[in-house]
Design a protein around this motif. Structure first.
Motif, PDB file in Angstrom:
ATOM      1  N   ASP A   4      42.058 -57.909 -26.634  1.00 25.01           N
ATOM      2  CA  ASP A   4      40.835 -57.398 -25.996  1.00 25.01           C
ATOM      3  C   ASP A   4      40.501 -58.234 -24.768  1.00 25.01           C
ATOM      4  N   LEU A  39      38.818 -49.810 -24.824  1.00 23.30           N
ATOM      5  CA  LEU A  39      39.281 -50.561 -25.983  1.00 23.30           C
ATOM      6  C   LEU A  39      39.391 -49.611 -27.166  1.00 23.30           C
ATOM      7  N   THR A  84      39.637 -49.033 -30.914  1.00 26.88           N
ATOM      8  CA  THR A  84      39.236 -49.839 -32.067  1.00 26.88           C
ATOM      9  C   THR A  84      39.302 -49.011 -33.347  1.00 26.88           C
ATOM     10  N   GLY A  96      32.391 -46.945 -32.248  1.00 21.23           N
ATOM     11  CA  GLY A  96      31.756 -47.505 -31.065  1.00 21.23           C
ATOM     12  C   GLY A  96      30.634 -48.433 -31.491  1.00 21.23           C
ATOM     13  N   MET A 154      32.564 -57.039 -33.465  1.00 21.86           N
ATOM     14  CA  MET A 154      32.177 -56.261 -32.293  1.00 21.86           C
ATOM     15  C   MET A 154      31.721 -57.160 -31.146  1.00 21.86           C
ATOM     16  N   LYS A 171      34.427 -57.969 -28.524  1.00 20.79           N
ATOM     17  CA  LYS A 171      34.768 -56.751 -27.777  1.00 20.79           C
ATOM     18  C   LYS A 171      33.705 -56.464 -26.713  1.00 20.79           C
ATOM     19  N   CYS A 201      33.987 -56.628 -22.506  1.00 19.86           N
ATOM     20  CA  CYS A 201      33.557 -55.505 -21.659  1.00 19.86           C
ATOM     21  C   CYS A 201      32.556 -55.977 -20.609  1.00 19.86           C
ATOM     22  N   ILE A 237      34.212 -48.527 -25.577  1.00 22.07           N
ATOM     23  CA  ILE A 237      34.746 -48.889 -26.892  1.00 22.07           C
ATOM     24  C   ILE A 237      34.861 -47.592 -27.670  1.00 22.07           C
TER      25      ILE A 237
END
Length: 337
Positions: free
Chosen positions: A236, A253, A255, A259, A292, A295, A299, A312
């Motif tokens: 990531d 991303l 996942t 989200g 999370m 991630k 971002c 995401i």
């Protein structure tokens, strides 16, 4: 649709012509068969034309609706981080590969950054090493690092390159070591994690001609520090830094969750769009937590360095890439600057 061959009524068969001594019976030609065949063909064509036309129009409508999105992203670079469930399932893997090739064919410039956790675990067990994790990061001693590099760079990366090529794209496999694409530094927690690294810098020089030529870079996140020591980099994080370095329009991303959720206990509370300030409030309020957080942080960092949007998305949803890029509805959470 006709399931049986129709029997001809005697009333449809012409009566025999008057006998003519000049004509031999061996030269008589049947008159009914061609009429019957044309009739049957006409019925068959009529019965299937409507469904075929409807299906074709449906496909054309989809393409037409995608046109504004294709025009918006044509010539733009999108960086996709690939991992999780979408990498484990052959069906989902095929979906991701086809999406990438389609995006490339319609003028986008995709870059694929990948992990390979399940494959690494499998090979570690084969050599008698039990995989270990701390705070969601792989504990990477010297032997584990050797296996990580072998599996990510030598196996997973080349398999993805091959799949893209088979699907009609042209992929180029790289890792962070190639042309000093990624220079690593030890993690602050190196004493506990071993050879888990962070991104010190990205030199995207090697990527620009590959992307400009219409090829798809496929990047394994193994990199080296200034001394040549190999490090395992979180995929990531690497994807976010690469997106910033190439001036990407969008970071995605993939996942194993839908989200960002307004309520972590309610799968139906998906946040479709949020800005950086809103994300930071959710982190401060504890609504974004656990796996999370890194991630979201990657971002936010990418957006701060010039990437326009970061999403995401749920890699378990077939064709989630196309849904996110080529539709208004999307399929995950889009974070804006």
């Amino acid at each position: 649709m006709l399931l049986t061959k129709p029997h001809l009524s005697s009333s449809l068969i012409p009566s025999a012509p008057p006998s003519n001594p000049a004509l031999s019976s061996t030269h008589a030609k049947p008159l009914a068969a061609p009429t019957s065949r044309r009739s049957r063909l006409r019925v068959s064509a009529t019965s299937t034309a409507a469904p075929v036309a409807t299906a074709a129009l449906s496909r054309v409508d989809v393409l037409s609706e995608a046109l504004p999105f294709i025009q918006r992203f044509k010539g733009k670079t999108v960086v996709v981080k690939y991992g999780g469930a979408a990498m484990k399932s052959p069906e989902l893997q095929e979906s991701v590969i086809r999406d990438l090739v389609l995006l490339s064919c319609v003028g986008l410039r995709p870059v694929l950054v990948h992990g390979g956790g399940p494959e690494i675990n499998s090979w570690l067990l084969r050599v008698g090493v039990e995989p270990q994790f701390r705070d969601g990061l792989r504990v990477t001693d010297a032997l584990t690092m050797e296996v990580v590099e072998m599996v990510l760079v030598g196996k997973v990366n080349k398999n993805l390159v091959s799949l893209i090529n088979i699907a009609g794209g042209t992929a180029v496999g790289l890792c962070g070591k190639d042309a000093r694409l990624i220079t690593a530094r030890p993690s602050p927690n190196a004493a506990a994690l071993g050879f888990v690294g962070e991104v010190a810098r990205v030199d995207a020089t090697v990527l620009h001609p590959i992307i400009a030529a219409g090829h798809i870079p496929v990047i394994a996140t193994v990199a080296a520090d200034e001394t040549g020591q190999a490090y395992n980099i979180n995929a990531d994080t690497a994807a976010g830094e690469i997106a910033a370095a190439v001036g990407a329009e969008k970071l995605l991303l993939l996942t194993d969750v839908s989200g960002i959720l307004a309520d972590r206990n309610d799968p139906g509370s998906l946040v479709k769009e949020i800005d950086i300030a809103g994300v930071r409030r959710m982190v401060a309020d504890g609504k974004v937590a656990g796996g999370m957080i890194p991630k979201v942080e990657c971002c936010v960092r990418a957006l701060a360095q010039g990437v326009h949007t970061a999403s995401i998305i749920d890699g378990r949803v077939p064709h989630s890439l196309l849904l996110e890029i080529l539709t208004d509805e999307g399929t995950g959470t889009m974070i804006t600057g």
